[in-house]
Design an enzyme around this catalytic site. Sequence first.
Site, short mmCIF file in Angstrom:
data_model
loop_
_atom_site.label_atom_id
_atom_site.label_comp_id
_atom_site.label_asym_id
_atom_site.label_seq_id
_atom_site.Cartn_x
_atom_site.Cartn_y
_atom_site.Cartn_z
N GLU A 158 14.59 -15.39 12.99
CA GLU A 158 14.02 -15.47 14.35
C GLU A 158 14.71 -16.56 15.17
O GLU A 158 14.54 -16.63 16.38
CB GLU A 158 12.51 -15.72 14.27
CG GLU A 158 12.08 -17.12 13.86
CD GLU A 158 12.21 -17.38 12.35
OE1 GLU A 158 12.86 -16.59 11.64
OE2 GLU A 158 11.66 -18.41 11.89
N CYS B 30 24.98 -22.56 2.48
CA CYS B 30 24.38 -22.62 1.15
C CYS B 30 25.43 -23.02 0.12
O CYS B 30 25.09 -23.46 -0.97
CB CYS B 30 23.76 -21.29 0.77
SG CYS B 30 24.99 -20.01 0.55
N SER C 293 15.63 -20.13 2.20
CA SER C 293 15.27 -21.34 1.45
C SER C 293 14.60 -21.00 0.12
O SER C 293 14.07 -19.90 -0.06
CB SER C 293 14.32 -22.19 2.29
OG SER C 293 13.12 -21.48 2.50
N PHE D 42 19.07 -18.29 9.09
CA PHE D 42 19.71 -18.60 10.37
C PHE D 42 21.19 -18.96 10.22
O PHE D 42 21.93 -18.91 11.19
CB PHE D 42 18.97 -19.77 11.05
CG PHE D 42 19.36 -21.12 10.51
CD1 PHE D 42 20.51 -21.76 10.98
CD2 PHE D 42 18.64 -21.74 9.50
CE1 PHE D 42 20.90 -23.00 10.47
CE2 PHE D 42 19.02 -22.97 8.99
CZ PHE D 42 20.16 -23.59 9.47
N GLU E 29 17.87 -30.33 -1.12
CA GLU E 29 18.93 -29.76 -0.30
C GLU E 29 18.79 -30.35 1.10
O GLU E 29 17.75 -30.19 1.73
CB GLU E 29 18.77 -28.22 -0.24
CG GLU E 29 19.84 -27.55 0.59
CD GLU E 29 19.65 -26.05 0.70
OE1 GLU E 29 18.51 -25.60 0.94
OE2 GLU E 29 20.65 -25.31 0.57
N LYS F 194 15.11 -7.63 8.85
CA LYS F 194 14.32 -8.67 9.54
C LYS F 194 15.24 -9.88 9.68
O LYS F 194 15.36 -10.69 8.79
CB LYS F 194 13.09 -9.00 8.70
CG LYS F 194 11.90 -9.56 9.46
CD LYS F 194 12.16 -10.82 10.23
CE LYS F 194 12.21 -12.06 9.38
NZ LYS F 194 12.60 -13.26 10.19
P1 NAD Z 1 14.13 -19.83 5.63
O1 NAD Z 1 13.68 -19.63 4.24
O2 NAD Z 1 13.38 -20.76 6.50
O3 NAD Z 1 14.14 -18.43 6.41
C1 NAD Z 1 14.71 -17.28 5.82
C2 NAD Z 1 13.95 -16.06 6.31
O4 NAD Z 1 12.59 -16.13 5.86
C3 NAD Z 1 13.91 -15.94 7.82
O5 NAD Z 1 14.13 -14.59 8.18
C4 NAD Z 1 12.51 -16.42 8.17
O6 NAD Z 1 12.00 -15.78 9.31
C5 NAD Z 1 11.69 -16.05 6.97
N1 NAD Z 1 10.59 -16.99 6.74
C6 NAD Z 1 10.52 -18.30 7.12
N2 NAD Z 1 9.37 -18.85 6.69
C7 NAD Z 1 8.71 -17.90 6.01
C8 NAD Z 1 7.47 -17.87 5.30
N3 NAD Z 1 6.69 -18.94 5.23
N4 NAD Z 1 7.11 -16.72 4.69
C9 NAD Z 1 7.89 -15.63 4.75
N5 NAD Z 1 9.08 -15.60 5.42
C10 NAD Z 1 9.49 -16.71 6.04
O7 NAD Z 1 15.67 -20.23 5.55
P2 NAD Z 1 16.64 -20.70 6.72
O8 NAD Z 1 16.26 -22.08 7.13
O9 NAD Z 1 16.75 -19.66 7.77
O10 NAD Z 1 18.05 -20.73 5.96
C11 NAD Z 1 18.53 -21.85 5.26
C12 NAD Z 1 18.30 -21.73 3.78
O11 NAD Z 1 18.91 -20.55 3.30
C13 NAD Z 1 18.94 -22.85 2.98
O12 NAD Z 1 18.05 -23.26 1.97
C14 NAD Z 1 20.18 -22.22 2.38
O13 NAD Z 1 20.64 -22.81 1.19
C15 NAD Z 1 19.69 -20.84 2.14
N6 NAD Z 1 20.79 -19.90 2.02
C16 NAD Z 1 21.10 -19.44 0.77
C17 NAD Z 1 22.17 -18.58 0.61
C18 NAD Z 1 22.56 -18.06 -0.74
O14 NAD Z 1 23.32 -17.12 -0.81
N7 NAD Z 1 22.07 -18.65 -1.83
C19 NAD Z 1 22.92 -18.18 1.73
C20 NAD Z 1 22.56 -18.67 2.99
C21 NAD Z 1 21.48 -19.53 3.12
#
Ligand code: NAD
Length: 512
Positions: free
Chosen positions: A191, A296, A241, A164, A396, A188
């Site tokens: 959401e 991140c 994440s 997000f 984090e 994808k």
């Molecule tokens: P998230 O892991 O909750 O969601 C990421 C994606 O995974 C979304 O598209 C979501 O729909 C999907 N998802 C969520 N739960 C899931 C599950 N149980 N099984 C399969 N798919 C699932 O992450 P977020 O909250 O949207 O983003 C924040 C996180 O992203 C932070 O931890 C941040 O550090 C990380 N991030 C990392 C980088 C990097 O380059 N290292 C860059 C941006 C964000």
Amino acid sequence: MNASLNPSINKNETAVARVKLLIGGEWVDSQTNEWHDIINPATQEVLAQVPFATESELNAAVAAAEQAFKTWRLTPVGARMRIMLKLQALIREHSKRIAVVLSAEQGKTIADAEGDIFRGLEVVEHACSIGTLQMGEFAENVAGGVDTYTLRQPIGVCAGITPFNFPAMIPLWMFPMAIACGNTFVLKPSEQDPLSTMLLVELAVEAGVPAGVLNVVHGGKQVVDGICTHKEIKAVSFVGSTAVGTHVYNLAGQHGKRVQSMMGAKNHAVVLPDANREQTLNALVGAGFGAAGQRCMATSVVVLVGAAKQWLPDLKALAQKLKVNAGSEAGTDVGPVISKRAKERVLGLIESGIREGAKLELDGRNVSVPGFEDGNFIGPTLFSGVTTEMQIYTQEIFGPVLVVMEVDTLDQAIALVNANPYGNGTGLFTQSGAAARKFQSEIDVGQVGINIPIPVPVPSFSFTGSRGSKLGDLGPYGKQVVQFYTQTKTVTSRWFDDDSVNDGVNTTINLR
Ligand code: NAD
């Protein structure tokens, strides 16, 4: 937002607009029963609803991508480049319009939303060089009359799963380079804020990306697991994440796919007492609290070395001045966090810090924003006296919370950073070249800033987070992603002249 004017949004709604899927070049109304609200985090207004696509819709998207790959892989590189040139021009033209939507659904300020789009636009600009980036190698006369050369061929249907926090930049890390290399793609988006992503996808269609080359399905775990296990998908890029990224990496890997997972972080900024004081404090506060700490690469730990310990009151005073308000309002420094759930999580971590004995220097828990009383706001929060066992250090936080630690020497600071499992980014603030050189050499973190708080590389390099922040060898964008999205075929060839001499059967492994 006048969402009804966009093809990616259902226009026939009486109440809330509904986001569409993109399958085989058609904007499709999902047949799912599961719809989730896309909520403005400053107001709680429901901006639209997003479908959690059905299994057959995912299968249709993959089938469309598989079909399109047959011709797209053979499309001349110049034609692919020209679509990217058009796309970069369109993004530039529509950037301000998209930034307004992005700010509304994500919460960040308009200026930061424009930055989110711009950092993605840079990747599209780089994709315009795919003609040279995708070149193979050639060696003449590796044996008598024998030449060897490599082809960098696309791998097929690729997929991307995005978080997000950067709804423009991270989708743009993925699909432009993947399709410029000759692959087809299933995206994808998050959401929680897919509207700005969809505006970029609309521009990709307008730029001439053919039907089926770029497809979009929305959803959560079920769709993501469907992507990771689908037999026709060859490569999966994930950003999000650590928990989900590890799951995606393992599941897609078990199903024989190439995978890259960019995950969570704890980014330390190490401050030496010889650093430029004002510039350093500005950098720490901007990188710690900008985007409400939801980057991140946000600075999340400040390590004050030696006499720099005396800078804590100035750091606090500067953080205190930041203006917390809706991202749409002029002069805002810190917007809301993405959801009520995210706010609860961050507040829980702040409480754990107090319970575990850290000193709460600045408390952002009870901030109130006139006109936006329902927003998910947390004010800048600062802890000192933090130790490595505390949850505010081990986890984090992903909110506007900065923890401050103190050490006596640069060696101790390096040891502290290297003992932390994450490796996304780190920074050193100093005027000493020797200290900087020692730091860049000894620090075990994939992206290092020297007097730069958020060292995200520009797209002619690659994003190179390391250790606990990344799974997979190759990172997003740059040369590494060209490798990720292509497979190398090595051809060894010999052509005979009509008058060449018969030199008999060769039963050895040697080329003659
Ligand atoms: P998230 O892991 O909750 O969601 C990421 C994606 O995974 C979304 O598209 C979501 O729909 C999907 N998802 C969520 N739960 C899931 C599950 N149980 N099984 C399969 N798919 C699932 O992450 P977020 O909250 O949207 O983003 C924040 C996180 O992203 C932070 O931890 C941040 O550090 C990380 N991030 C990392 C980088 C990097 O380059 N290292 C860059 C941006 C964000």
